[in-house]
Design a protein around this motif. Sequence first.
Motif, PDB file in Angstrom:
ATOM      1  N   GLY A   9       0.834  -1.189   0.000  1.00 33.07           N
ATOM      2  CA  GLY A   9       0.000   0.000   0.000  1.00 33.07           C
ATOM      3  C   GLY A   9       0.868   1.237   0.000  1.00 33.07           C
ATOM      4  N   ILE A  10       0.320   2.351   0.425  1.00 33.73           N
ATOM      5  CA  ILE A  10       1.073   3.601   0.445  1.00 33.73           C
ATOM      6  C   ILE A  10       2.289   3.488   1.358  1.00 33.73           C
ATOM      7  N   GLY A  11       2.101   2.920   2.551  1.00 39.23           N
ATOM      8  CA  GLY A  11       3.223   2.788   3.475  1.00 39.23           C
ATOM      9  C   GLY A  11       4.274   1.818   2.992  1.00 39.23           C
ATOM     10  N   LEU A  44      -2.643  15.282   1.319  1.00 43.59           N
ATOM     11  CA  LEU A  44      -1.192  15.264   1.459  1.00 43.59           C
ATOM     12  C   LEU A  44      -0.783  16.620   2.020  1.00 43.59           C
ATOM     13  N   ALA A  45      -0.802  16.712   3.351  1.00 43.36           N
ATOM     14  CA  ALA A  45      -0.399  17.941   4.016  1.00 43.36           C
ATOM     15  C   ALA A  45       1.103  18.151   3.820  1.00 43.36           C
ATOM     16  N   PRO A  46       1.630  19.325   4.171  1.00 43.06           N
ATOM     17  CA  PRO A  46       3.041  19.603   3.924  1.00 43.06           C
ATOM     18  C   PRO A  46       4.014  18.581   4.502  1.00 43.06           C
ATOM     19  N   ASN A  47       3.670  17.927   5.614  1.00 41.69           N
ATOM     20  CA  ASN A  47       4.574  16.911   6.146  1.00 41.69           C
ATOM     21  C   ASN A  47       4.676  15.708   5.214  1.00 41.69           C
ATOM     22  N   ALA A  48       3.625  15.462   4.406  1.00 41.55           N
ATOM     23  CA  ALA A  48       3.658  14.358   3.438  1.00 41.55           C
ATOM     24  C   ALA A  48       4.363  14.774   2.147  1.00 41.55           C
ATOM     25  N   THR A  49       4.040  15.963   1.623  1.00 43.72           N
ATOM     26  CA  THR A  49       4.672  16.391   0.365  1.00 43.72           C
ATOM     27  C   THR A  49       6.170  16.612   0.558  1.00 43.72           C
ATOM     28  N   ARG A  50       6.557  16.979   1.782  1.00 42.88           N
ATOM     29  CA  ARG A  50       7.986  17.147   2.100  1.00 42.88           C
ATOM     30  C   ARG A  50       8.733  15.830   1.886  1.00 42.88           C
ATOM     31  N   LEU A 324       3.949   7.703   5.261  1.00 46.74           N
ATOM     32  CA  LEU A 324       5.095   8.224   4.515  1.00 46.74           C
ATOM     33  C   LEU A 324       6.189   8.707   5.469  1.00 46.74           C
ATOM     34  N   GLU A 325       5.794   9.314   6.582  1.00 44.21           N
ATOM     35  CA  GLU A 325       6.795   9.716   7.576  1.00 44.21           C
ATOM     36  C   GLU A 325       7.515   8.501   8.160  1.00 44.21           C
ATOM     37  N   ASP A 326       6.765   7.430   8.460  1.00 46.84           N
ATOM     38  CA  ASP A 326       7.406   6.203   8.942  1.00 46.84           C
ATOM     39  C   ASP A 326       8.467   5.733   7.948  1.00 46.84           C
ATOM     40  N   ALA A 327       8.088   5.746   6.675  1.00 46.35           N
ATOM     41  CA  ALA A 327       9.010   5.298   5.629  1.00 46.35           C
ATOM     42  C   ALA A 327      10.264   6.162   5.596  1.00 46.35           C
ATOM     43  N   ALA A 328      10.078   7.476   5.699  1.00 45.15           N
ATOM     44  CA  ALA A 328      11.232   8.383   5.687  1.00 45.15           C
ATOM     45  C   ALA A 328      12.149   8.123   6.880  1.00 45.15           C
ATOM     46  N   ALA A 329      11.556   7.838   8.039  1.00 40.59           N
ATOM     47  CA  ALA A 329      12.365   7.543   9.226  1.00 40.59           C
ATOM     48  C   ALA A 329      13.190   6.283   9.020  1.00 40.59           C
ATOM     49  N   LEU A 330      12.589   5.258   8.448  1.00 45.24           N
ATOM     50  CA  LEU A 330      13.319   4.013   8.187  1.00 45.24           C
ATOM     51  C   LEU A 330      14.457   4.246   7.201  1.00 45.24           C
ATOM     52  N   GLY A 331      14.183   5.020   6.158  1.00 46.30           N
ATOM     53  CA  GLY A 331      15.235   5.313   5.182  1.00 46.30           C
ATOM     54  C   GLY A 331      16.392   6.069   5.793  1.00 46.30           C
TER      55      GLY A 331
END
Length: 418
Positions: A9-11, A44-50, A324-331
Amino acid sequence: MKVVIVGAGIGGLGAAVALNRAGHDVEVYESSAFLNEVGAAIHLAPNATRVLRSWDCDFKELSPVPCEAINVYSADFKLFLAPVTLKEGQELVGTKDPWLLTHRVDLHNALRSLAERGFQGRSVTIHLNSKVESVDAETGEVHLQDGRVVRGDLVIGADGLHSRTVQAVVSNGRDKVSTGQKIFRFLIPMEKVEKNPVAKRLVDKIGLSSTTAIGTPEQRMIIYPCRSGTILNCGVIRAASEADDLAARESSWLNAGSVDDLVAGLSDFDDGVRGFCKLAEDLKLWSLVTRDPPPTFVKGKLALMGDAAHPMLPHQGQGGAQALEDAAALGALFASDTAPEKVGELLEIYNEARYRHTVTICMFSRVALERREEVLDELRRFVPDATIAGNTPYGTWDSYPSREVERLLALRRTEKAA
């Protein structure tokens, strides 16, 4: 490292993109065939588009509509509140990241394209029709329903509300919790609106540059555009009866609803709202059933993310963004030279970086913004010192998971040096 992700999915796709870009070999196992992707629109608020911008996502692929505000109207259609505006939020947070409205399928397709395109010659492998039966968090073994067993140095559980991977962390992790609410979700093409004077008057008043809420905290209709303004995404949330809960206990995009039932419950609303709702297409109905978050998102080689970790309901508009934030943290955590024996230690940092933040949003997502006090005691079961102050929509915008990970990594290095 070899990374195995359960769910596309998205995550799951976001994690695949992030970890692929970090330099790892990533394989994703998805139960569906991607033949008939469904869903409605998504904020997709700014924390997501970022996050998406950091992955070189082309926003044009999302066919987005820029969002300028959330406007709240009474049931008789009088504007009385604009609790969130892009201009104020960007000034408070100090960001220029956009706030976009897009169709969930368009976002999913864009993430899949990023994953399959890969980064620096390495692409993500996505296995379809591959349903996961269970995960052994300690060994990193993923057992598929067809008998296959795959192993990863790191396993990501991204299999949503009905997660099986959560059971590797807590045995009762799939137990459902009803919020006593149900939601009608539907789409209306703008072409249809233009031909209907009642619906057109409503849309002309609210415009196509905002998210509109109409009603009361007990029953509220949400409208916002997607697909470059050619489709209106709509949802009506109201109290559910016991019969409703039993009929739609398992939330699903495939549960059909009745336009007559939808309109019949809007007797206190403006005539234009009822007339607008009569145009509903692809109407779905389900109870807002969720799960409590587990006591931790990690165990052994396994990390939970997105709705597998912190199931989100619609009230905060942050479900996709937090995945998406979770994904960015893992990366950010797993650099290309990460040794497999460091996975457990790094996952503890992931949990510290994400647990409080996401669980707070998760619990508040169960109710309208002005009713958050009703779930504060429940939230404190998981985050004992939680407060409402500061947990505004703008607070979610001011989130930089990669920076938080870097801060915690630096703190660990300082502690070890001391």
